[in-house]
Design a protein around this motif. Structure first.
Motif, PDB file in Angstrom:
ATOM      1  N   UNK A 136       0.612  -1.435  -0.199  1.00 14.99           N
ATOM      2  CA  UNK A 136      -0.223   0.014  -0.049  1.00 14.99           C
ATOM      3  C   UNK A 136       0.949   1.191   0.015  1.00 14.99           C
ATOM      4  N   UNK A 137       2.132   0.993  -0.083  1.00 10.30           N
ATOM      5  CA  UNK A 137       3.073   2.342  -0.012  1.00 10.30           C
ATOM      6  C   UNK A 137       4.457   1.832   0.192  1.00 10.30           C
ATOM      7  N   UNK A 138       5.220   2.787   0.013  1.00  7.39           N
ATOM      8  CA  UNK A 138       6.792   2.741   0.644  1.00  7.39           C
ATOM      9  C   UNK A 138       7.211   4.259   0.640  1.00  7.39           C
ATOM     10  N   UNK A 139       8.465   4.198   1.323  1.00 10.01           N
ATOM     11  CA  UNK A 139       9.239   5.449   1.589  1.00 10.01           C
ATOM     12  C   UNK A 139      10.142   5.915   0.558  1.00 10.01           C
ATOM     13  N   UNK A 140       9.796   7.085  -0.134  1.00 12.95           N
ATOM     14  CA  UNK A 140      10.575   7.604  -1.392  1.00 12.95           C
ATOM     15  C   UNK A 140      11.638   8.038  -0.939  1.00 12.95           C
ATOM     16  N   UNK A 141      11.751   9.236   0.174  1.00 11.61           N
ATOM     17  CA  UNK A 141      12.856   9.814   0.651  1.00 11.61           C
ATOM     18  C   UNK A 141      12.431  10.110   2.252  1.00 11.61           C
ATOM     19  N   UNK A 142      13.415  11.019   2.579  1.00 16.42           N
ATOM     20  CA  UNK A 142      13.677  11.806   4.053  1.00 16.42           C
ATOM     21  C   UNK A 142      13.990  12.892   4.002  1.00 16.42           C
ATOM     22  N   UNK A 143      13.911  13.705   5.163  1.00 14.33           N
ATOM     23  CA  UNK A 143      14.625  14.919   5.293  1.00 14.33           C
ATOM     24  C   UNK A 143      14.973  15.043   6.730  1.00 14.33           C
ATOM     25  N   UNK A 144      16.139  15.546   7.100  1.00 16.21           N
ATOM     26  CA  UNK A 144      16.463  15.876   8.474  1.00 16.21           C
ATOM     27  C   UNK A 144      16.767  17.260   8.709  1.00 16.21           C
ATOM     28  N   UNK A 145      15.662  17.912   9.504  1.00 13.40           N
ATOM     29  CA  UNK A 145      15.533  19.533   9.598  1.00 13.40           C
ATOM     30  C   UNK A 145      16.136  19.807  11.098  1.00 13.40           C
ATOM     31  N   UNK A 146      16.051  20.980  11.333  1.00  7.41           N
ATOM     32  CA  UNK A 146      16.719  21.553  12.523  1.00  7.41           C
ATOM     33  C   UNK A 146      15.986  20.879  13.972  1.00  7.41           C
ATOM     34  N   UNK A 147      14.668  20.660  13.659  1.00 10.09           N
ATOM     35  CA  UNK A 147      13.643  20.280  14.772  1.00 10.09           C
ATOM     36  C   UNK A 147      13.132  18.955  14.348  1.00 10.09           C
ATOM     37  N   UNK A 148      12.980  18.538  13.233  1.00 14.41           N
ATOM     38  CA  UNK A 148      12.161  17.299  12.926  1.00 14.41           C
ATOM     39  C   UNK A 148      12.944  16.568  11.860  1.00 14.41           C
ATOM     40  N   UNK A 149      12.657  15.276  11.763  1.00  7.26           N
ATOM     41  CA  UNK A 149      12.875  14.431  10.532  1.00  7.26           C
ATOM     42  C   UNK A 149      11.621  13.809   9.914  1.00  7.26           C
ATOM     43  N   UNK A 150      11.657  14.147   8.592  1.00 10.47           N
ATOM     44  CA  UNK A 150      10.474  13.731   7.964  1.00 10.47           C
ATOM     45  C   UNK A 150      10.771  12.508   7.279  1.00 10.47           C
ATOM     46  N   UNK A 151       9.869  11.371   7.234  1.00 11.72           N
ATOM     47  CA  UNK A 151       9.866  10.372   6.264  1.00 11.72           C
ATOM     48  C   UNK A 151       8.553  10.319   5.234  1.00 11.72           C
ATOM     49  N   UNK A 152       9.070  10.577   4.157  1.00 16.42           N
ATOM     50  CA  UNK A 152       8.122  10.662   3.073  1.00 16.42           C
ATOM     51  C   UNK A 152       7.692   9.369   2.304  1.00 16.42           C
ATOM     52  N   UNK A 153       6.366   9.012   2.665  1.00 22.70           N
ATOM     53  CA  UNK A 153       5.664   7.759   2.264  1.00 22.70           C
ATOM     54  C   UNK A 153       4.772   8.075   0.948  1.00 22.70           C
ATOM     55  N   UNK A 154       4.573   7.233  -0.096  1.00 19.65           N
ATOM     56  CA  UNK A 154       3.934   7.487  -1.062  1.00 19.65           C
ATOM     57  C   UNK A 154       3.155   6.235  -1.527  1.00 19.65           C
ATOM     58  N   UNK A 155       1.879   6.271  -1.809  1.00 25.38           N
ATOM     59  CA  UNK A 155       1.173   5.145  -2.142  1.00 25.38           C
ATOM     60  C   UNK A 155      -0.196   5.552  -2.748  1.00 25.38           C
ATOM     61  N   UNK A 156      -0.931   4.394  -2.959  1.00 25.37           N
ATOM     62  CA  UNK A 156      -2.618   4.911  -3.855  1.00 25.37           C
ATOM     63  C   UNK A 156      -3.175   5.737  -2.862  1.00 25.37           C
ATOM     64  N   UNK A 157      -3.352   5.724  -1.483  1.00 22.42           N
ATOM     65  CA  UNK A 157      -4.233   6.506  -0.720  1.00 22.42           C
ATOM     66  C   UNK A 157      -3.345   7.082   0.535  1.00 22.42           C
ATOM     67  N   UNK A 158      -3.229   8.239   0.629  1.00 23.96           N
ATOM     68  CA  UNK A 158      -2.505   8.666   2.172  1.00 23.96           C
ATOM     69  C   UNK A 158      -3.494   8.253   3.273  1.00 23.96           C
ATOM     70  N   UNK A 159      -4.696   8.348   3.062  1.00 26.74           N
ATOM     71  CA  UNK A 159      -5.641   7.989   4.098  1.00 26.74           C
ATOM     72  C   UNK A 159      -5.277   6.602   4.430  1.00 26.74           C
ATOM     73  N   UNK A 160      -5.308   5.786   3.734  1.00 27.98           N
ATOM     74  CA  UNK A 160      -4.878   4.263   4.033  1.00 27.98           C
ATOM     75  C   UNK A 160      -3.699   4.226   4.568  1.00 27.98           C
TER      76      UNK A 160
END
Length: 191
Positions: A136-160
């Motif tokens: 239903x999805x996978x992690x395509x990338x990530x980002x490390x910021x000054x206060x947070x680290x983001x994990x970017x997930x992509x798939x057919x439905x964000x809600x799912x």
């Protein structure tokens, strides 16, 4: 006769991830199907905090322009291009494409107890998220910021995807106080 093609992916990608997931496979497909066509450049629009917002890829295509457009969009969609992406062939108007929706998990990088950061392994969290998502999805990338680290997930439905990962986020101490944010289906302004 060759044509210029400009692609804007509605994807939050680090340059290395953009290259591995989209540019290199696209160049390989072009090399086989449209010899003489090639990726000529790429870039990433960043926020003020240097978070990736969108990615661009420029191509020179040699051959039938409508065929090239169809080949390129099909290849990018097969790689998981998000909805809201667009391609411009020469001076023609943008053509929308994309098949996935994005979901960002922003891990709190400053407000958790020190022992959580010291004893947690983000790779274990990523593996658990991947396992929960399945097909239903996978992690395509990530980002490390000054206060947070983001994990970017992509798939057919964000809600799912949000439903599927909720238990994982509740179980991992590193995910305490995280934010789960559906990514826009339209491109941000580049102004």
């Amino acid at each position: 006769m060759g044509s210029r093609m400009s692609i804007t992916l509605n994807a939050r990608l680090r340059p290395l991830d953009r290259g591995a997931r989209y540019e290199i496979p696209l160049q390989e497909i072009l090399g086989v199907s449209m010899p003489g066509s090639r990726v000529t450049g790429a870039g990433t629009l960043l926020s003020a905090e240097r978070e990736p917002l969108v990615s661009d890829i420029d191509l020179d295509v040699d051959g039938d322009a409508p065929e090239a457009l169809e080949l390129v969009t099909a290849a990018l969609e097969a790689a998981g291009a998000p909805k809201g992406s667009r391609v411009r062939l020469g001076e023609s108007g943008p053509v929308p494409f994309g098949v996935t929706e994005g979901l960002a998990v922003y891990l709190n990088g400053t407000d958790l107890p020190g022992e959580v950061y010291a004893s947690s392994d983000i790779d274990e969290l990523i593996a658990a998220l991947s396992g929960a998502l399945g097909n239903e999805g996978d992690m395509q990338s990530w980002w490390k910021g000054p206060r947070e680290t983001a994990l970017y997930l992509y798939g057919p439905s964000a809600a799912r995807m949000a439903e599927l990962i909720a238990d994982v986020l509740a179980r991992f101490p590193l995910a305490q106080r995280c934010r789960v944010v559906p990514l826009e289906l339209t491109l941000p302004s580049k102004s």
